[in-house]
Each structure stands twice: as C-alpha cells, then as structure tokens.
Scaffold this active site. Sequence first.
Site, PDB file in Angstrom:
ATOM      1  N   LYS A  46      10.115 -30.353 -59.052  1.00  0.00           N
ATOM      2  CA  LYS A  46      10.328 -29.916 -58.436  1.00  0.00           C
ATOM      3  C   LYS A  46      11.939 -29.980 -58.104  1.00  0.00           C
ATOM      4  O   LYS A  46      12.989 -29.980 -56.863  1.00  0.00           O
ATOM      5  CB  LYS A  46       9.552 -29.884 -56.908  1.00  0.00           C
ATOM      6  CG  LYS A  46       8.453 -29.270 -56.700  1.00  0.00           C
ATOM      7  CD  LYS A  46       7.499 -29.457 -55.802  1.00  0.00           C
ATOM      8  CE  LYS A  46       6.706 -30.702 -55.554  1.00  0.00           C
ATOM      9  NZ  LYS A  46       6.027 -31.591 -56.282  1.00  0.00           N
ATOM     10  N   GLY A  49       7.381 -37.707 -55.052  1.00  0.00           N
ATOM     11  CA  GLY A  49       8.256 -38.330 -55.252  1.00  0.00           C
ATOM     12  C   GLY A  49       9.042 -37.279 -56.546  1.00  0.00           C
ATOM     13  O   GLY A  49       8.845 -36.879 -57.378  1.00  0.00           O
ATOM     14  N   HIS A  50      10.150 -37.207 -56.222  1.00  0.00           N
ATOM     15  CA  HIS A  50      11.390 -36.940 -57.222  1.00  0.00           C
ATOM     16  C   HIS A  50      11.773 -36.604 -57.870  1.00  0.00           C
ATOM     17  O   HIS A  50      12.414 -37.585 -57.117  1.00  0.00           O
ATOM     18  CB  HIS A  50      11.260 -35.166 -55.172  1.00  0.00           C
ATOM     19  CG  HIS A  50      10.709 -34.625 -55.473  1.00  0.00           C
ATOM     20  ND1 HIS A  50      10.446 -33.792 -53.758  1.00  0.00           N
ATOM     21  CD2 HIS A  50       9.169 -34.812 -55.013  1.00  0.00           C
ATOM     22  CE1 HIS A  50       9.255 -33.345 -53.051  1.00  0.00           C
ATOM     23  NE2 HIS A  50       8.389 -33.419 -54.248  1.00  0.00           N
ATOM     24  N   GLN A  87       4.150 -32.391 -52.409  1.00  0.00           N
ATOM     25  CA  GLN A  87       3.179 -31.946 -53.188  1.00  0.00           C
ATOM     26  C   GLN A  87       2.984 -30.798 -54.285  1.00  0.00           C
ATOM     27  O   GLN A  87       4.233 -30.164 -53.845  1.00  0.00           O
ATOM     28  CB  GLN A  87       2.252 -32.137 -51.851  1.00  0.00           C
ATOM     29  CG  GLN A  87       1.897 -33.671 -51.346  1.00  0.00           C
ATOM     30  CD  GLN A  87       2.686 -34.251 -50.698  1.00  0.00           C
ATOM     31  OE1 GLN A  87       3.298 -33.561 -49.439  1.00  0.00           O
ATOM     32  NE2 GLN A  87       3.575 -34.949 -50.981  1.00  0.00           N
TER      33      GLN A  87
HETATM   34  P1  GDP Z   1       8.116 -33.400 -58.222  1.00  0.00           P
HETATM   35  O1  GDP Z   1       7.896 -34.371 -57.461  1.00  0.00           O
HETATM   36  O2  GDP Z   1       7.716 -31.921 -59.010  1.00  0.00           O
HETATM   37  O3  GDP Z   1       9.813 -33.550 -58.254  1.00  0.00           O
HETATM   38  O4  GDP Z   1       8.280 -33.759 -60.293  1.00  0.00           O
HETATM   39  P2  GDP Z   1       8.636 -35.471 -60.030  1.00  0.00           P
HETATM   40  O5  GDP Z   1       9.847 -35.935 -60.456  1.00  0.00           O
HETATM   41  O6  GDP Z   1       7.144 -36.604 -59.888  1.00  0.00           O
HETATM   42  O7  GDP Z   1       8.056 -35.248 -61.625  1.00  0.00           O
HETATM   43  C1  GDP Z   1       8.773 -34.611 -63.040  1.00  0.00           C
HETATM   44  C2  GDP Z   1       9.248 -35.416 -63.558  1.00  0.00           C
HETATM   45  O8  GDP Z   1       9.895 -34.942 -64.624  1.00  0.00           O
HETATM   46  C3  GDP Z   1      10.473 -36.310 -63.852  1.00  0.00           C
HETATM   47  O9  GDP Z   1      10.031 -37.249 -64.783  1.00  0.00           O
HETATM   48  C4  GDP Z   1      11.536 -35.540 -63.869  1.00  0.00           C
HETATM   49  O10 GDP Z   1      13.024 -35.897 -64.836  1.00  0.00           O
HETATM   50  C5  GDP Z   1      10.960 -34.511 -65.218  1.00  0.00           C
HETATM   51  N1  GDP Z   1      11.060 -33.645 -65.623  1.00  0.00           N
HETATM   52  C6  GDP Z   1      12.265 -32.274 -64.949  1.00  0.00           C
HETATM   53  N2  GDP Z   1      11.765 -31.418 -65.640  1.00  0.00           N
HETATM   54  C7  GDP Z   1      11.504 -31.713 -66.863  1.00  0.00           C
HETATM   55  C8  GDP Z   1      11.762 -30.923 -68.283  1.00  0.00           C
HETATM   56  O11 GDP Z   1      11.557 -29.692 -68.175  1.00  0.00           O
HETATM   57  N3  GDP Z   1      11.391 -31.442 -69.433  1.00  0.00           N
HETATM   58  C9  GDP Z   1      11.117 -32.466 -68.819  1.00  0.00           C
HETATM   59  N4  GDP Z   1      10.786 -32.961 -70.751  1.00  0.00           N
HETATM   60  N5  GDP Z   1      10.893 -33.239 -68.024  1.00  0.00           N
HETATM   61  C10 GDP Z   1      11.270 -32.410 -66.757  1.00  0.00           C
HETATM   62  P1  IMO Z   2       4.663 -34.070 -55.190  1.00  0.00           P
HETATM   63  O1  IMO Z   2       5.798 -34.009 -54.287  1.00  0.00           O
HETATM   64  C1  IMO Z   2       0.935 -35.837 -57.326  1.00  0.00           C
HETATM   65  C2  IMO Z   2      -2.099 -37.160 -54.088  1.00  0.00           C
HETATM   66  C3  IMO Z   2      -2.420 -37.612 -54.717  1.00  0.00           C
HETATM   67  C4  IMO Z   2      -4.106 -37.866 -54.461  1.00  0.00           C
HETATM   68  C5  IMO Z   2      -3.827 -36.874 -52.852  1.00  0.00           C
HETATM   69  C6  IMO Z   2      -3.493 -37.123 -51.325  1.00  0.00           C
HETATM   70  O2  IMO Z   2       5.881 -35.945 -56.185  1.00  0.00           O
HETATM   71  O3  IMO Z   2       5.087 -33.574 -56.233  1.00  0.00           O
HETATM   72  P2  IMO Z   2      -2.205 -38.660 -50.374  1.00  0.00           P
HETATM   73  O4  IMO Z   2      -1.519 -39.727 -50.571  1.00  0.00           O
HETATM   74  O5  IMO Z   2      -1.191 -37.451 -50.530  1.00  0.00           O
HETATM   75  O6  IMO Z   2      -2.809 -38.560 -49.227  1.00  0.00           O
HETATM   76  O7  IMO Z   2      -2.873 -38.439 -51.543  1.00  0.00           O
HETATM   77  O8  IMO Z   2      -2.312 -35.937 -52.974  1.00  0.00           O
HETATM   78  N1  IMO Z   2      -0.988 -36.632 -54.136  1.00  0.00           N
HETATM   79  C7  IMO Z   2       0.248 -36.290 -54.718  1.00  0.00           C
HETATM   80  N2  IMO Z   2       0.271 -35.596 -56.683  1.00  0.00           N
HETATM   81  N3  IMO Z   2       1.947 -35.328 -56.610  1.00  0.00           N
HETATM   82  C8  IMO Z   2       2.664 -35.610 -55.033  1.00  0.00           C
HETATM   83  O9  IMO Z   2       3.817 -35.347 -54.704  1.00  0.00           O
HETATM   84  C9  IMO Z   2       1.734 -36.503 -54.530  1.00  0.00           C
HETATM   85  N4  IMO Z   2       1.735 -36.571 -53.494  1.00  0.00           N
HETATM   86  C10 IMO Z   2       0.323 -36.735 -53.099  1.00  0.00           C
HETATM   87  O10 IMO Z   2      -2.308 -38.321 -55.784  1.00  0.00           O
HETATM   88  O11 IMO Z   2      -4.763 -37.542 -55.061  1.00  0.00           O
HETATM   89 MG    MG Z   3       6.496 -35.730 -58.192  1.00  0.00          MG
END
Ligand code: GDP
Ligand code: IMO
Ligand code: MG
Length: 423
Positions: free
Chosen positions: A16, A40-41, A223
């Site tokens: 995202k 964690g974005h 989430q």
């Molecule tokens: P979010 O929580 O939905 O914002 O996603 P996260 O940042 O937690 O996890 C997504 C991970 O995948 C991050 O490390 C990004 O840098 C990485 N990522 C996002 N898009 C792509 C993609 O198209 N390919 C690859 N290999 N990594 C990606």
């Molecule tokens: P983003 O925005 C993945 C999960 C936790 C746990 C459950 C409840 O980066 O996609 P909490 O701390 O919210 O009470 O935990 O939800 N969880 C996530 N899993 N991505 C997240 O955020 C999450 N935020 C919470 O691992 O299973």
């Molecule tokens: Mg994340």
Amino acid sequence: MAVAVLCGMQWGDEGKGKLVDILAKNLQYVVRYQGGNNAGHTIVIEGKKFIFHLLPSGVFHTHARCLLAAGMLIDPKVLLREIYELESAGISSSNIYISDRAHLIMPYHILLDSLKEESLGENKIGTTRRGIGPAYMDKYERSGIRVVDLKNQERLKELIFRNVESKNKIIQNVYGHHPLDAQAIYEEYAVYAKELNHRIVDTTQILHEAIEKGENILCEGAQATMLDIDHGSYPFVTSSSPGTAQAAAGAGIGLSHITQRVGVFKAYCTRVGAGPFPTELDNEIGEKIRTMGHEFGSTTGRPRRTGWLDLTALRYSARLNDFTELALMKLDVLSGFDVIKVATGYKLNNKILSHVPADSYIYEKVEPVYEEFEGWKDDISGIRSFGALPMTAQRYVQYLEGALGCPIRTISVGPDRQQTIRR
Ligand code: GDP
Ligand code: IMO
Ligand code: MG
C-alpha cells in the site's frame, strides 16, 4: 480524482505504501483514517528505503498536506521519531497535521497489549504489541485520552492520573506486574504536547473545505480487509476497520465524495500473526516466496507466513469494499516458478465452500481448491508496459481480473517507484 481510498485486500503488507507514494504525486491531501503504528508502509526511492508507521505515505510530496485523521490512534513518541527521521533525510515535515479528535496510545496500552498476549499463551493473536487493542477499547469505553487533551495541561494530567489509577489495578491484580507511574507519564506527555502543538488541527473541517474547493484527496488504509474487526477472521484481527467505508467515517468525509476505491493485493498471500490462512505453504515453496519477496514484517521484523493467492478471500474483499479498480503488487516475486497456483475455492468435509466462514475455527480447517497456471522464467522487474510482460504473466493478470470482476489498473514489478506498470 476528488476523494480516492486505497486499502489492502488480504492480511496486510500488500504494498500500500508504495502505491500511495505513486498516486500522491498529483494530490493535495493524503489521509490516514484508522489504525496506528501497527502499520508499516514501505517506500523505496532510488534504492533508499523508508518505512512509515504513522505518517501517511504521501510525505515525500511536500506540496500535499498529510493528515492523521480522527479515526486514528497516535503514539506521540513514535510520531515524533518519524518526523525527526524525515527531517534528518532532508524532507520537510511542515505539511504534517494531526486530528484533535484522534486518540492517544498511552504506555499502559502498550504494556497491557503485551501482558494480554503473554497471558494467552498458545492462543495469542500475535499482535504488533503497539497498544492498538487496549487503546481502541478505551476509545469505545469512552475513557480514552484524545489529541485535543494535549492542548490542556490540567485536563491532560487529570485524565492520565485517572486512567493510570484504574489501569494499575488490572496491571497489578490481574497480571501481577509492577504499577506505572502517573506523574512520569504526565511529564513525558507534557513534552510531546509542546512538540506537537502546532500540528494539532481539526482535520475534519480541513477536509470539508478541501472537498468544497474540489481538491484531490487520497485516503490511505492501513492493515487490510481480512484483518477487519467486523469482517475479518475474528478474533485474529486488528481492532479497527481498514475498509473503504471506514475512510468516510474515520476521516469524516461524506460517502458520496468517495468516487475512486482502489483495492491492493499481491500476487500471492502473506499473513503476520496467528489465525486462519487456508493457502499457507509451510514448505520449500513458501520459503522461496518469503525469500524472493523479502517477506519479513516492516513493523516487528517477524517472518511473514506465505501462501498462494486466495480468490475466495479476494472476492469477499472486493465485495466488502466495492472497489472501482485494483492494483496487483509484487508480480515479479513469482518469476521463476514453473507452476503458479491460485485457490479458487475452499473444501470442508468434501463439500465446496464458496465463501469465507465467520467461524475462524472452521476457517482454520478449510482446504484450498487450486487451479494451476504456467509460470514464467524471465525477470520482469525491468518491464514497464503490460504488453511486454511474458504471455503467461499476462494471462495470470487477465484471469485474476476476470475472476474478481474489477479492472487491474496497476501492476507492480519491484519495490521502487519506477517499477510500476499503469494500464
Ligand atoms: P504495506 O504495509 O501494504 O505498505 O506493505 P509493506 O511495506 O509492509 O510490505 C510490502 C513490501 O514489499 C515492502 O518491502 C515493499 O518495498 C515491497 N514491495 C512493494 N511492491 C513491490 C513489488 O512490486 N515487488 C517487490 N519485489 N517488492 C515490492
Ligand atoms: P500494514 O498497514 C500486517 C496484524 C498483527 C496481528 C493482528 C492484530 O503494514 O499492512 P494489532 O497490533 O493490530 O492488534 O495486531 O493484526 N497486523 C498487521 N499485519 N500488516 C499490518 O499493517 C498489520 N497491522 C496489524 O500481526 O496478527
Ligand atoms: Mg506493512
């Protein structure tokens, strides 16, 4: 664009952050509307990685105002650290504002989250231990402390003392932990109050005025749908609603203004924490996906559980959120697999289930029914147009689009901003 909402369709971490950063280029506002620093974005710009837990992922576009809206939970310590890190990287933080109506995460929320998880033993949810559940509990119980309370020191002190007194009873008597010191917490939060004061505004009013002026707003979900408190795999969920409807509620925007609803999913599934995951691959293939996709939590560093794509969950998510378009992320991670599987349904006691069961203990027991697709060998991370993708990858995308009944307008083939195909 008017108002757009972007939210995750699976169990989080779909990518995202990357997509918000791309879409925010031409916007006036980027708004987080629920959750807290359990998110964690990640954004990668020219090889440099940034992870945001509270800040909206539009912060690199300093022309856009980044709002932390009323539906959010704010841990001021984490927020100040993120702002400091941003400024240390040479990026202005003057466009960041916090809703006076948002609720604060307090040290007792974080402690209680951990104590509760420990007490559950094998039955634990696997929360991020950031205090999310306990803070939303206080909000709905109407004993929460809000950002607006940081503006009134006497009131802040009174609320902290009242809350710490009652939480200490639970902390000591239920969990046998030593009590927290209300005065120390007050002193800590009084400093945060000073440091954040100039950012505390009525974000709801700001958004109403922006809509009247016809400005473009993007609401960033944290989430994802399968972690939704109402519609997810309860109790293995988060404590808020990440979906498109909550964008209106959490940001305080009228429903009819939200004309674009973007669902984000990755080419396979991951889940962090406990709970049902029908397509989970607890084997070499799952390990390969985890390694290729760098599937380790952005917030807690935990290895993410991995599995094949689950169409039943995705269809459920598409219906719940009424998406107008989809974004398929991390397609590059599937390069090199001879066969790619997609679960088209579930089986329970030899009967086909076409929906997500409400009972998570039944959901734990369903078995996926798979359809197989021919994979592709080539590295696709340098490709920038749909037509240039291997035919088998194109077929995979077209199949998903048909199965979900919604156009896939974005395909992501790598973590960097540039590694994106728009259709
Ligand atoms: P979010 O929580 O939905 O914002 O996603 P996260 O940042 O937690 O996890 C997504 C991970 O995948 C991050 O490390 C990004 O840098 C990485 N990522 C996002 N898009 C792509 C993609 O198209 N390919 C690859 N290999 N990594 C990606
Ligand atoms: P983003 O925005 C993945 C999960 C936790 C746990 C459950 C409840 O980066 O996609 P909490 O701390 O919210 O009470 O935990 O939800 N969880 C996530 N899993 N991505 C997240 O955020 C999450 N935020 C919470 O691992 O299973
Ligand atoms: Mg994340």
